[in-house]
Design an enzyme around this catalytic site. Structure first.
Site, PDB file in Angstrom:
ATOM      1  CG  ASP A  33      -0.217  -4.024   2.714  1.00 51.27           C
ATOM      2  OD1 ASP A  33       0.354  -3.514   1.727  1.00 51.27           O
ATOM      3  OD2 ASP A  33      -0.493  -3.382   3.752  1.00 51.27           O
ATOM      4  CB  SER A  92       2.969   2.034   6.324  1.00 49.59           C
ATOM      5  OG  SER A  92       1.650   2.234   6.746  1.00 49.59           O
ATOM      6  N   GLY A  93       4.925  -0.596   6.425  1.00 47.49           N
ATOM      7  CA  GLY A  93       6.001  -1.276   5.715  1.00 47.49           C
ATOM      8  C   GLY A  93       7.154  -1.705   6.589  1.00 47.49           C
ATOM      9  CG  HIS A 101      -0.340   0.277   2.516  1.00 43.37           C
ATOM     10  ND1 HIS A 101      -0.119  -0.699   3.464  1.00 43.37           N
ATOM     11  CD2 HIS A 101       0.103   1.431   3.079  1.00 43.37           C
ATOM     12  CE1 HIS A 101       0.437  -0.165   4.536  1.00 43.37           C
ATOM     13  NE2 HIS A 101       0.577   1.136   4.329  1.00 43.37           N
TER      14      HIS A 101
END
Length: 321
Positions: free
Chosen positions: A130, A227-228, A82
C-alpha cells in the site's frame, strides 16, 4: 559606527521576520483505510513541514481533501496506494506548508501531480504494498514551512516498544467528524507477532510489509483522513530529535480501539522501489524543528550570526588602528 548601527538594525528586523532555515535531507473486514489522529494533540504551524495534504478535483473545478502524504524530495511525495485510482491521473492537488486544510496561509505552496505510481503488487483486500509515489514537475523550494523527511537507511530500523509520531488531518474521535487543523500523536511500535495475535480475533492478517503502532488499550491512533500520511521514528533511541519516515498510514479496525493498532506500510520494505522510480537516496534523517512559535529558537542562529559580524567588524577596526 554606521556599520555597527546597520548590523544592529538588521538583527532587530530578523527577530520580527521569518528565518529560512537550511537543512540536509538524509527530516469487507470492518477495516478502514486510515485517516484523523484520535487522542493526539494540535500541531503548531511548521511543526511537521514534510506533511502534505492531497486533494482531488471535482467536475465543477473545486477540490476536496482525500489523503495525506510526505514530501521526500523536490519533486516527490510518498503516500498510500489505496488513496488513488486510474481516474486520478489528472486533477491531484498537492498542498505543502499546510496547517489548516480549509484555510491556506501565506506559507502554503500548491503543486499539481504530473503522475503517480501505485506499487504493482498493491492488493486492495490485504493492503499489501500500500504505497504510492507521486511526481510533480515544478520543483518545490524548501523553506521553514516546507521541508522533506529523510528515508531510512538499511541500518535504521524500528522494533517493538519504540515510540514514533503519526500526523494527519483525519478524524479526532472516530465519529466521522473531522477538524481542519493538523494533529499528531505519539504511538508505540508493536511487534508484528503480537499485532497479528490481536487481529486474529477478526480473522485479519497484517502482512510482513507493515508496521503496527498504537497501544494495547487503544485511545490513541490514526483514523479516517490520515491515510497516506507519515509515521516518523527516531533514528536511534539516544537521539529522539532526528527522525526518518518509517511508515505510511495504511489501515486499521476502526479507530483507537483496544488491541487494534494502526497498520502502516513499512517504507523500509520498499526503499529499493522508491529509489528505482525516484532516484532519491536514503540518509541519516532530518532534525525535528523546535516549536515554530518559539521565536528565540527560530531566530537565535540568525541573531548570533549578525552579532558575530559586529564583533568581527570591531576586531578589524582594532587591527587597522
Amino acid at each position: 559606527m554606521l556599520l555597527e548601527l546597520a548590523c544592529i538594525l538588521l538583527v532587530t528586523n530578523l527577530v520580527a521576520a521569518k528565518e529560512v532555515l537550511t537543512f540536509e535531507v538524509t527530516g469487507e473486514h470492518n477495516l478502514t483505510d486510515h485517516g484523523r489522529i484520535v487522542g493526539g494533540s494540535a500541531s503548531s504551524e511548521a511543526q511537521w513541514p514534510w506533511q502534505v495534504a492531497i486533494y482531488k478535483s471535482r467536475s465543477q473545478g473545486s477540490y476536496y481533501f482525500v489523503c495525506g502524504g510526505s514530501l521526500i524530495g523536490n519533486n516527490y511525495v510518498l503516500s498510500a496506494a489505496h488513496c488513488f485510482t486510474e481516474s486520478d491521473i489528472t486533477g491531484l492537488l498537492l498542498r505543502f506548508g499546510v496547517h489548516d486544510i480549509t484555510n491556506p496561509s501565506e506559507h502554503t505552496v500548491d503543486r499539481y501531480a504530473s503522475t503517480y505510481r501505485n506499487h504493482e503488487d498493491y492488493d486492495g483486500n490485504t493492503f499489501e504494498a500500500d504505497i504510492s509515489l507521486l511526481y510533480f514537475t515544478d520543483s518545490i523550494t524548501y523553506n521553514y514551512y516546507v521541508q522533506p523527511i529523510g528515508l531510512p537507511a538499511s541500518t535504521i530500523t524500528v522494533s517493538g516498544g519504540e515510540t514514533c509520531v503519526v500526523s494527519g488531518f483525519g478524524e479526532t474521535m472516530g465519529t466521522g467528524t473531522s477538524l481542519a487543523q493538523m494533529r499528531y500523536a505519539n504511538v508505540d511500535i508493536i511487534d508484528l507477532t503480537t499485532c497479528n495475535s490481536w487481529y486474529s480475533a477478526i480473522s485479519v492478517t497484517v502482512t510482513n510489509d507493515h508496521i503496527c503502532a498504537g497501544y494495547e488499550t487503544g485511545g490513541i491512533d490514526s483514523c479516517q483522513g490520515d491515510s497516506g500520511g507519515p509515521l516518523i521514528c527516531p533514528v536511534s533511541t539516544s537521539n529522539d530529535s532526528l527522525y526518518v519516515l518509517q511508515g505510511i498510514t495504511s489501515f486499521g479496525d476502526g479507530c483507537a480501539q483496544a488491541r487494534r493498532p494502526g497498520a502502516y506500510t513499512s517504507v523500509q520494505s520498499y526503499i529499493a522501489w522508491i529509489i528505482r522510480y525516484s532516484g532519491l537516496e536514503t540518509g541519516e534523517g532530518i532534525e525535528l524543528i523546535p516549536d515554530p512559535g518559539n521565536s528565540a529558537m527560530r531566530h537565535g542562529a540568525a541573531i548570533y550570526s549578525w552579532l558575530w559580524l559586529i564583533l568581527l567588524h570591531r576586531f578589524v577596526q582594532h587591527i587597522v588602528k
